[in-house]
Design an enzyme around this catalytic site. Structure first.
Site, PDB file in Angstrom:
ATOM      1  N   ASN A 196       0.874  -1.197  -0.106  1.00 56.58           N
ATOM      2  CA  ASN A 196       0.059   0.122  -0.284  1.00 56.58           C
ATOM      3  C   ASN A 196       0.871   1.130  -0.142  1.00 56.58           C
ATOM      4  OD1 ASN A 196      -1.884   1.873   0.421  1.00 56.58           O
ATOM      5  ND2 ASN A 196      -2.401   1.304   2.494  1.00 56.58           N
ATOM      6  N   LYS A 210      -0.010   4.443  -0.224  1.00 54.10           N
ATOM      7  CA  LYS A 210      -0.731   5.479   0.239  1.00 54.10           C
ATOM      8  C   LYS A 210      -0.507   6.669  -0.521  1.00 54.10           C
ATOM      9  CE  LYS A 210      -0.193   2.984   4.920  1.00 54.10           C
ATOM     10  NZ  LYS A 210       0.093   3.246   6.302  1.00 54.10           N
ATOM     11  N   HIS A 214      -9.746   0.563   5.165  1.00 48.80           N
ATOM     12  CA  HIS A 214      -8.175   0.839   5.752  1.00 48.80           C
ATOM     13  C   HIS A 214      -8.334   1.675   7.019  1.00 48.80           C
ATOM     14  CE1 HIS A 214      -4.108   2.091   6.364  1.00 48.80           C
ATOM     15  NE2 HIS A 214      -3.727   1.001   5.622  1.00 48.80           N
ATOM     16  N   GLU A 229      -6.620   4.091   8.247  1.00 43.25           N
ATOM     17  CA  GLU A 229      -6.735   5.475   7.975  1.00 43.25           C
ATOM     18  C   GLU A 229      -7.972   6.138   7.290  1.00 43.25           C
ATOM     19  OE1 GLU A 229      -1.814   4.914   7.129  1.00 43.25           O
ATOM     20  OE2 GLU A 229      -3.199   5.287   5.638  1.00 43.25           O
ATOM     21  N   GLU A 239      -5.286  -5.209  10.703  1.00 42.26           N
ATOM     22  CA  GLU A 239      -4.377  -4.325  10.895  1.00 42.26           C
ATOM     23  C   GLU A 239      -4.116  -3.853  12.605  1.00 42.26           C
ATOM     24  OE1 GLU A 239      -4.762  -0.741   7.989  1.00 42.26           O
ATOM     25  OE2 GLU A 239      -6.819  -1.313   8.644  1.00 42.26           O
ATOM     26  N   GLY A 269       2.505   2.852  11.197  1.00 50.12           N
ATOM     27  CA  GLY A 269       3.433   4.176  10.957  1.00 50.12           C
ATOM     28  C   GLY A 269       4.040   4.533  12.323  1.00 50.12           C
ATOM     29  N   SER A 316       3.388  -1.932  10.553  1.00 56.11           N
ATOM     30  CA  SER A 316       4.992  -1.915  10.578  1.00 56.11           C
ATOM     31  C   SER A 316       5.895  -3.179  10.068  1.00 56.11           C
ATOM     32  CB  SER A 316       5.233  -1.522  11.851  1.00 56.11           C
ATOM     33  OG  SER A 316       4.911   0.087  11.983  1.00 56.11           O
TER      34      SER A 316
END
Length: 271
Positions: free
Chosen positions: A11, A13, A97, A99, A182, A188, A228
């Site tokens: 991904n 992003k 996702h 985010e 996730e 991140g 990560s």
């Protein structure tokens, strides 16, 4: 039943420019990575680069969009419809996702007290997206996961089960659905769920699917891990029995993504 095929998704992003894209694709094209049937590799650049990447990328790797709209295109400024992706021959899409859930209206659920109406709607909204994308022939990477606060409160399985339940209520055929767990607190941050923590959730999800969907779906569906993942930790994570691959963020922009792809050999060597 045949073993679940290992999957590695990259991904990108909101990253990349023309030269960056070419460099990343060149690394992938030149890599001595395991090929089908060992592993399926799918990279997800920003929408504006989908056609460019698709045209340059080696044929054994595929592309995915990072999102799509919940119904047929119309007066929805800034959105991309599933039909547009099909027209571009983009086979995969990432939906729900963390985010997008947390920052762009699809918020993570809270289990303190009753579900607020908005949060319940957002669970349904992601599930509706999954169902519509499937109806148009796309393959879906459906993301679920818990925040740090939810993990510390001990509600991880309740959170991911509620997110999965919303999808299960909208989907009858799971053939083209993959779940991406996730650990949101690890995205991140440089933190990563331990192999035991990741396996615990993956195992719990498979048991939930066995009880609430069907044993066949529980056995066949791929559940991949995101949070990560990098070249240093991928092999130990890949060795977990219920972990079927990765959804990689920042490391997918770096040469170490090839090392993550190669971690698929851990599964094949133990088969």
């Amino acid at each position: 039943m045949a073993p679940r095929k290992f999957f590695v998704g990259g991904n990108w992003k909101c990253n990349g420019a023309g030269d960056d894209v070419k460099k990343i694709v060149t690394v992938l094209n030149d890599a001595e990575a395991p090929r089908a049937p060992s592993v399926k590799v799918v990279v997800s650049p920003p929408f504006v680069f989908l056609q460019q990447v698709k045209g340059l990328l080696r044929p054994d790797f595929a592309v995915a969009a990072q999102n799509c709209w919940v119904r047929k295109g119309d007066a929805f400024t800034g959105e991309i419809s599933a039909e547009m992706l099909v027209n571009l021959q983009v086979p995969w899409v990432i939906l729900g996702h963390s985010e997008r859930r947390a920052l762009l209206s699809d918020q993570m659920i809270s289990l303190s007290g009753k579900f607020p109406r908005k949060i319940v709607h957002n669970l349904t909204f992601v599930a509706d997206k999954v169902a519509y994308a499937l109806s148009q022939g796309l393959k879906v990477i459906a993301c679920i996961g818990e925040t740090l606060e939810q993990r510390e409160a001990g509600t991880t399985m309740e959170v991911v089960a509620a997110q999965t339940k919303a999808i299960a209520e909208k989907v009858s055929d799971w053939t083209n659905v993959m779940l991406a767990y996730e650990s949101v607190w690890a995205i991140g941050t440089g933190k990563v769920a331990s192999p035991a923590q990741a396996e615990e959730v993956h195992d719990g999800l498979r048991k939930w699917l066995n009880t609430n969907v069907t044993p066949a779906v529980a056995e066949s569906i791929r559940i991949i891990y995101g949070g990560s993942v990098n070249g240093a930790n991928c092999k130990e994570l890949a060795a977990q029995p219920d972990l079927d691959g990765f959804l990689v963020g920042g490391a997918s922009l770096k040469p170490e993504f090839v090392d993550i792809v190669k971690s698929a050999t851990v599964k094949s060597s133990s088969a």
